[in-house]
Design an enzyme around this catalytic site. Structure first.
Site, PDB file in Angstrom:
ATOM      1  N   LYS A 173       0.275 -59.965  58.510  1.00 14.25           N
ATOM      2  CA  LYS A 173      -0.573 -58.771  58.333  1.00 14.25           C
ATOM      3  C   LYS A 173      -1.271 -58.563  59.672  1.00 14.25           C
ATOM      4  CE  LYS A 173      -4.145 -57.070  57.848  1.00 14.25           C
ATOM      5  NZ  LYS A 173      -4.655 -56.119  58.865  1.00 14.25           N
ATOM      6  N   GLU A 176      -4.395 -53.315  62.036  1.00 10.88           N
ATOM      7  CA  GLU A 176      -3.990 -51.923  61.779  1.00 10.88           C
ATOM      8  C   GLU A 176      -4.245 -51.028  62.991  1.00 10.88           C
ATOM      9  OE1 GLU A 176      -6.381 -53.745  60.574  1.00 10.88           O
ATOM     10  OE2 GLU A 176      -7.989 -52.615  59.583  1.00 10.88           O
ATOM     11  N   CYS A 281     -10.536 -63.257  73.354  1.00 13.94           N
ATOM     12  CA  CYS A 281     -11.357 -64.271  72.685  1.00 13.94           C
ATOM     13  C   CYS A 281     -11.820 -65.331  73.673  1.00 13.94           C
ATOM     14  CB  CYS A 281     -10.553 -64.927  71.582  1.00 13.94           C
ATOM     15  SG  CYS A 281      -8.965 -65.513  72.179  1.00 13.94           S
TER      16      CYS A 281
HETATM   17  P1  NAD Z   1     -11.431 -58.512  62.806  1.00 11.45           P
HETATM   18  O1  NAD Z   1     -12.058 -59.714  62.226  1.00 11.45           O
HETATM   19  O2  NAD Z   1     -12.100 -57.195  62.617  1.00 11.45           O
HETATM   20  O3  NAD Z   1      -9.940 -58.316  62.204  1.00 11.45           O
HETATM   21  C1  NAD Z   1      -9.013 -59.373  62.156  1.00 11.45           C
HETATM   22  C2  NAD Z   1      -8.077 -59.152  60.988  1.00 11.45           C
HETATM   23  O4  NAD Z   1      -8.840 -59.169  59.781  1.00 11.45           O
HETATM   24  C3  NAD Z   1      -7.342 -57.816  61.020  1.00 11.45           C
HETATM   25  O5  NAD Z   1      -6.009 -58.013  60.604  1.00 11.45           O
HETATM   26  C4  NAD Z   1      -8.130 -56.956  60.031  1.00 11.45           C
HETATM   27  O6  NAD Z   1      -7.312 -56.008  59.392  1.00 11.45           O
HETATM   28  C5  NAD Z   1      -8.643 -57.984  59.035  1.00 11.45           C
HETATM   29  N1  NAD Z   1      -9.929 -57.586  58.441  1.00 11.45           N
HETATM   30  C6  NAD Z   1     -10.914 -56.853  59.028  1.00 11.45           C
HETATM   31  N2  NAD Z   1     -11.945 -56.687  58.180  1.00 11.45           N
HETATM   32  C7  NAD Z   1     -11.623 -57.329  57.028  1.00 11.45           C
HETATM   33  C8  NAD Z   1     -12.279 -57.532  55.776  1.00 11.45           C
HETATM   34  N3  NAD Z   1     -13.492 -57.032  55.551  1.00 11.45           N
HETATM   35  N4  NAD Z   1     -11.659 -58.254  54.831  1.00 11.45           N
HETATM   36  C9  NAD Z   1     -10.439 -58.774  55.054  1.00 11.45           C
HETATM   37  N5  NAD Z   1      -9.758 -58.605  56.220  1.00 11.45           N
HETATM   38  C10 NAD Z   1     -10.336 -57.908  57.204  1.00 11.45           C
HETATM   39  O7  NAD Z   1     -11.177 -58.807  64.355  1.00 11.45           O
HETATM   40  P2  NAD Z   1     -10.661 -57.817  65.481  1.00 11.45           P
HETATM   41  O8  NAD Z   1     -11.747 -56.845  65.810  1.00 11.45           O
HETATM   42  O9  NAD Z   1      -9.314 -57.288  65.143  1.00 11.45           O
HETATM   43  O10 NAD Z   1     -10.448 -58.838  66.693  1.00 11.45           O
HETATM   44  C11 NAD Z   1     -11.471 -59.231  67.567  1.00 11.45           C
HETATM   45  C12 NAD Z   1     -12.101 -60.527  67.125  1.00 11.45           C
HETATM   46  O11 NAD Z   1     -11.113 -61.565  67.075  1.00 11.45           O
HETATM   47  C13 NAD Z   1     -13.147 -61.023  68.095  1.00 11.45           C
HETATM   48  O12 NAD Z   1     -14.229 -61.527  67.364  1.00 11.45           O
HETATM   49  C14 NAD Z   1     -12.437 -62.139  68.853  1.00 11.45           C
HETATM   50  O13 NAD Z   1     -13.284 -63.121  69.408  1.00 11.45           O
HETATM   51  C15 NAD Z   1     -11.598 -62.717  67.779  1.00 11.45           C
HETATM   52  N6  NAD Z   1     -10.482 -63.484  68.316  1.00 11.45           N
HETATM   53  C16 NAD Z   1     -10.570 -64.846  68.300  1.00 11.45           C
HETATM   54  C17 NAD Z   1      -9.547 -65.610  68.827  1.00 11.45           C
HETATM   55  C18 NAD Z   1      -9.629 -67.120  68.838  1.00 11.45           C
HETATM   56  O14 NAD Z   1      -8.724 -67.754  69.355  1.00 11.45           O
HETATM   57  N7  NAD Z   1     -10.675 -67.717  68.289  1.00 11.45           N
HETATM   58  C19 NAD Z   1      -8.415 -64.976  69.365  1.00 11.45           C
HETATM   59  C20 NAD Z   1      -8.353 -63.590  69.364  1.00 11.45           C
HETATM   60  C21 NAD Z   1      -9.394 -62.846  68.837  1.00 11.45           C
END
Ligand code: NAD
Length: 498
Positions: A173, A176, A281
């Site tokens: 997944k 989006e 990240c």
């Molecule tokens: P996000 O948490 O908004 O989304 C991640 C995933 O979760 C997506 O597929 C999204 O559709 C889903 N999602 C979003 N809201 C949701 C909800 N309420 N319920 C269930 N699923 C939900 O993150 P993002 O904005 O896409 O990515 C950026 C974030 O990811 C930053 O915080 C970054 O630090 C983190 N990140 C961490 C690493 C790591 O290695 N720790 C790597 C890459 C990115």
């Protein structure tokens, strides 16, 4: 308007849900496609396809699985530019950066090509008279990946090459916001000879995620994204009995000691803070300047920040592209404003940047905020934009204590010429990935990626040896082949060796 479809059981499909989300080109600000948002039955169809494919794939010999992985590696390598273009158009990062992301993902595929060695078990001969013991690991079943927008190819590739090599089937997944790379990759798996149903992609939002988390047919979930969602995924997934690794957000600090080579540190800090518009990240978002390194590093970083070439990711001259959405752009600018209101010094201000020919694009220029304290919003929040906050301390021990007081523990770095200080730092910080004069210390594919504290919920890091363990479970066999002339030695006491 182009519609980005799901990929289930080896076919692109529109599924049942009619909900969609816009996919923008962040450089122009225009909507370029719409992506389907799955409903429960669409996700269930993907899980069912994976469940149906699992028995055959898990019984496919390691040699044949490895051949598919090698073929996949060749295809991704040959078509890396195609994946990178899709990333640049939907994420905004510059093409060279997108290609770098594909390359780092490819390295996990190469690691997974070594699965025959990685899955070797242990064997102990004659643990008791005529008794041998051996262990091996088996795949879990259907496993899922839920991934963020910032690495639409690399982060899924942290997961599925290892999961599939181990004999699992996979439901992805993706984010989006930039979903096209995952569909290109699905087609590449098919071209590599992966049986249909072993790799599936469903697009969607919380509905899709919750369906995965609650499904009794999904054995494990790998998640990468922001901390609040990571925590939620871990709690809900483990509550339904799944194995979960959920990597969260970050606030990565770099310490600059007075003995560091300031020009070298400034070059690397600028690249680590502003590369990919800070949407990594492992981006450095807080510089901790110790003693008299402070004024020197701020002056040197300011100079670099002002020189960054910001533009469309498709323009070969650009070093930094836009951020992903209009909302992200507004949020980042708003946070810079809070820094000013709360008493920090905005020494380079990227809020008013306009890129000629791309006036509607989601751009924020490189920004340096000096005199930041740990109570300010720019410090406590993950900005996830091209913004470097500078905090000052008097000693390296104070700097280490500051990092350890932060709730995140993803990555950190130190710039110094002192081995003694570097060693004190590497042993003293409560952080998972550490760089010494290396500002973005993302481990190679044959190590594992993961942070500490609020940057990881679960107990296994991603890819590398921990990935193989995450996607498999162990069996230990104790075996005896009795000879008919031997008298039975069965007894009622607990078995002990003889
Ligand atoms: P996000 O948490 O908004 O989304 C991640 C995933 O979760 C997506 O597929 C999204 O559709 C889903 N999602 C979003 N809201 C949701 C909800 N309420 N319920 C269930 N699923 C939900 O993150 P993002 O904005 O896409 O990515 C950026 C974030 O990811 C930053 O915080 C970054 O630090 C983190 N990140 C961490 C690493 C790591 O290695 N720790 C790597 C890459 C990115």
């Amino acid at each position: 308007m182009r519609t980005i479809e799901h990929w289930i059981a080896g076919k692109a499909t529109t599924g049942i849900s009619e909900r969609t989300a816009p996919v923008f080109n962040p450089a122009t600000g225009e909507q370029q496609a719409e992506v389907l948002l799955a409903d429960v039955s669409d996700v269930e169809a993907a899980i069912a396809a994976a469940r149906d494919a699992f028995p055959d794939w898990s019984q496919t010999s390691i040699s044949r699985r490895t051949k598919v992985l090698f073929a996949f590696r060749e295809i991704v390598n040959a078509r890396a530019a195609e994946i990178a273009s899709a990333i640049t158009d939907e994420h905004g990062k510059v093409l060279s950066d997108a290609l770098g992301e594909v390359q780092r993902g490819l390295e996990v595929v190469e690691f997974a090509c070594g699965i025959p060695s990685l899955l070797k078990g242990d064997y102990s001969d004659q643990v008791s008279t005529d008794v041998d013991t051996f262990s091996f690991r088996e795949p879990l079943g259907v496993v899922a990946g839920i991934t963020p927008f910032n690495f639409p190819a690399m982060v899924p590739m942290w997961m599925f090459p290892v999961a599939i090599a181990c004999g699992n089937s996979f439901v992805l997944k993706p984010s989006e916001r930039d979903p096209s790379a995952s569909i290109l990759i699905a087609r590449m798996w098919q071209a590599a000879g992966l049986p249909d149903g072993v790799f599936n992609v469903v697009h969607g939002d919380k509905t899709a995620v919750d369906t995965i988390l609650d499904s009794p047919d999904v054995a494990a979930v790998s998640f990468v994204g922001s901390t609040p969602i990571a925590k939620y995924i871990h709690e809900r997934g483990t509550a339904s009995g799944k194995r979960v690794q959920a990597l969260g957000g970050a606030k990565n600090h770099a310490i600059i000691l007075p003995d560091a080579d300031i020009d070298f540190a400034a070059d690397h800090l600028a690249a680590a803070a502003f590369g990919s518009a800070g949407e990594r990240c492992m981006a450095i978002s807080a510089a901790v300047a110790v003693g008299d390194a402070g004024d020197r590093i701020v002056a040197a970083v300011n100079e670099r920040a002002r020189a960054v070439k910001v533009g469309s990711g498709r323009d070969g001259d650009s070093e930094m592209g836009p951020v992903v959405t209009r909302e992200a752009q507004q949020r980042i600018k708003g946070l810079i404003g809070t820094g000013e209101e709360q008493g920090a010094t905005i020494s380079v201000d990227g809020r008013d940047l306009s890129v000629e020919g791309y006036e509607e694009g989601f751009f924020v220029g490189p920004t340096v905020i000096d005199d930041v304290t740990t109570e300010m919003d720019v410090y406590t929040q993950e900005i996830f934009g091209p913004v470097l906050s500078v905090v000052r301390t008097d000693t390296v021990d104070e700097a280490i204590a500051l990092i350890n007081a932060n709730p995140y523990g993803n990555g950190t770095a130190i710039f110094t010429n002192s081995g003694e200080s570097a060693r004190r730092f590497q042993r003293g910080v409560h952080v998972g990935m550490i760089g010494i004069n290396v500002p973005v210390p993302v481990p190679m594919a044959y190590y594992s990626v993961g942070g500490w504290k609020d940057s990881l919920f679960g107990d296994k890091h991603v890819h590398g040896p921990e990935g193989v363990r995450f996607y498999t479970r162990a069996k230990v066999v104790t075996a005896r082949w009795p000879r008919s002339e031997h008298a039975s030695d069965a007894s009622f006491h607990f078995p002990t060796s003889k």
